[in-house]
Design a protein around this motif. Structure first.
Motif, PDB file in Angstrom:
ATOM      1  N   UNK A   1       0.846  -1.190   0.000  1.00 57.14           N
ATOM      2  CA  UNK A   1       0.000   0.000   0.000  1.00 57.14           C
ATOM      3  C   UNK A   1       0.878   1.235   0.000  1.00 57.14           C
ATOM      4  N   UNK A   2       0.620   2.152  -0.936  1.00 62.07           N
ATOM      5  CA  UNK A   2       1.323   3.438  -0.996  1.00 62.07           C
ATOM      6  C   UNK A   2       0.422   4.491  -0.357  1.00 62.07           C
ATOM      7  N   UNK A   3       0.834   5.019   0.789  1.00 59.41           N
ATOM      8  CA  UNK A   3      -0.038   5.957   1.509  1.00 59.41           C
ATOM      9  C   UNK A   3      -0.059   7.331   0.858  1.00 59.41           C
TER      10      UNK A   3
ATOM     11  N   UNK B   1      -0.297   7.818  -2.501  1.00 62.38           N
ATOM     12  CA  UNK B   1      -1.174   7.774  -3.673  1.00 62.38           C
ATOM     13  C   UNK B   1      -2.469   7.026  -3.422  1.00 62.38           C
ATOM     14  N   UNK B   2      -2.498   6.220  -2.348  1.00 61.32           N
ATOM     15  CA  UNK B   2      -3.652   5.390  -2.076  1.00 61.32           C
ATOM     16  C   UNK B   2      -3.709   4.144  -2.938  1.00 61.32           C
ATOM     17  N   UNK B   3      -2.645   3.888  -3.699  1.00 60.53           N
ATOM     18  CA  UNK B   3      -2.633   2.736  -4.589  1.00 60.53           C
ATOM     19  C   UNK B   3      -2.234   1.468  -3.835  1.00 60.53           C
ATOM     20  N   UNK B   4      -2.875   0.393  -4.204  1.00 62.50           N
ATOM     21  CA  UNK B   4      -2.670  -0.930  -3.630  1.00 62.50           C
ATOM     22  C   UNK B   4      -2.208  -1.862  -4.745  1.00 62.50           C
TER      23      UNK B   4
ATOM     24  N   UNK C   1       6.690   5.549   3.031  1.00 65.16           N
ATOM     25  CA  UNK C   1       5.581   5.846   2.133  1.00 65.16           C
ATOM     26  C   UNK C   1       4.744   4.608   1.813  1.00 65.16           C
ATOM     27  N   UNK C   2       5.306   3.425   2.073  1.00 62.24           N
ATOM     28  CA  UNK C   2       4.645   2.179   1.714  1.00 62.24           C
ATOM     29  C   UNK C   2       4.747   1.188   2.865  1.00 62.24           C
ATOM     30  N   UNK C   3       3.793   0.291   2.910  1.00 60.11           N
ATOM     31  CA  UNK C   3       3.888  -0.847   3.820  1.00 60.11           C
ATOM     32  C   UNK C   3       3.306  -2.076   3.131  1.00 60.11           C
TER      33      UNK C   3
END
Length: 304
Positions: free
Chosen positions: A32-34, A36-39, A294-296
């Protein structure tokens, strides 16, 4: 209380899933990129995997499956590589990588009694070193200076947060509330330990000083049970998993549930939902933030 403790113990034992569960689930390792909201999907597995860690250098995602540990490149996911843990072949979903990336600490079901105990070994693999003689002990945090491990342990009928020197030694109990305190994790500055506690009736996110003082409630949601707060490497954000109130007991974190991954500022404030998914146990038990904050990574599931 006895019924509650029994349910918690059953929940912890459930970490060692049956062969049927392993075969009847598809695990989807995602990022998950916080910003951009992209998964995005890294890789799908036709069996159970759990609890990704992201290595401090950003090169690997580490997860457990079938009692063993594996690493996989998040950028070019080919065939996963086994991390040799020698005799420790009952690893559960509570494992943590040291801040320098040189070691990994694991929770492994001891052959003699099946109880989870904590061990350390080189990240590239090797013979584990026993750190917690007492069990059950479930690892969740490693101090940024590498000197302390933080974990949830059952001692005398109660599950609390403990710390122990990373080289072994005497454990120290930090929480004493009735019921379950779990998921302890150090902040990047080393001054705080975040954890989750059922002491108010629902599971909520809490924070305390690293010595156990100033235990402070950080979430106040009366519609959800909140578990496993994970701090971003820059210390600014907390991601955690929630279950709907009434869907299970507050002290349970079960598999195969509709859950949410939520984000909140580290100083506190109103959380927001990032992802709704089917998962729970194994989705995000340990810190899985990328080094860029930025990601997890997380795991969602499909029943076959």
């Amino acid at each position: 209380m006895k019924r509650f403790l029994n349910s918690v113990l059953c929940m912890c034992i459930a970490v060692f899933c049956t062969h049927a569960q392993k075969k009847n689930v598809t695990s989807v390792l995602e990022v998950m990129d916080i910003t951009t909201g992209q998964r995005s999907v890294v890789k799908e597995f036709p069996f159970l995997i759990e609890a990704p860690n992201w290595t401090p250098d950003g090169n690997w995602l580490v997860y457990n499956s079938g009692g063993k540990l594996y690493k996989l490149s998040p950028e070019s996911p080919g065939e996963p590589q086994l991390i040799n843990s020698d005799y420790a072949t009952r690893c559960n979903n509570d494992h943590v990588i040291s801040a320098d990336g040189k070691q990994i600490a694991i929770s492994n079901g001891t052959k003699e009694d099946g109880r989870s105990r904590i061990y350390t070994l080189p990240f590239e693999g090797g013979v584990p070193r026993l750190i917690t003689p007492l069990g059950p002990s479930y690892l969740h945090g490693w101090s940024p200076d590498g000197k302390q491990l933080a974990y949830c342990a059952e001692r005398n009928g109660n599950f609390d947060v403990y710390v122990i020197p990373a080289l072994g030694g005497e454990e120290k109990r930090l929480t004493t509330a009735e019921g379950l305190d779990d998921g302890p994790e150090y902040s990047p500055c080393g001054q705080y330990i975040w954890f989750n506690s059922v002491r108010t009736g629902l599971m909520q996110v809490w924070r305390m000083k690293a010595d156990g003082s100033e235990q402070t409630q950080m979430t106040f949601d009366e519609t959800r049970n909140s578990w496993f707060p994970h701090i971003s490497p820059d210390g600014k954000q907390i991601v955690f998993i929630t279950y709907t109130k009434g869907d299970l007991e507050p002290g349970q974190h079960l598999a195969n549930k509709n859950v949410e991954l939520r984000l909140m500022p580290a100083e506190g404030g109103e959380p927001k939902t990032l992802v709704k998914l089917f998962g729970g146990q194994g989705t995000i038990n340990v810190n899985s933030w990328a080094p860029d904050s930025k990601r997890f990574a997380f795991v969602s599931y499909r029943l076959n």
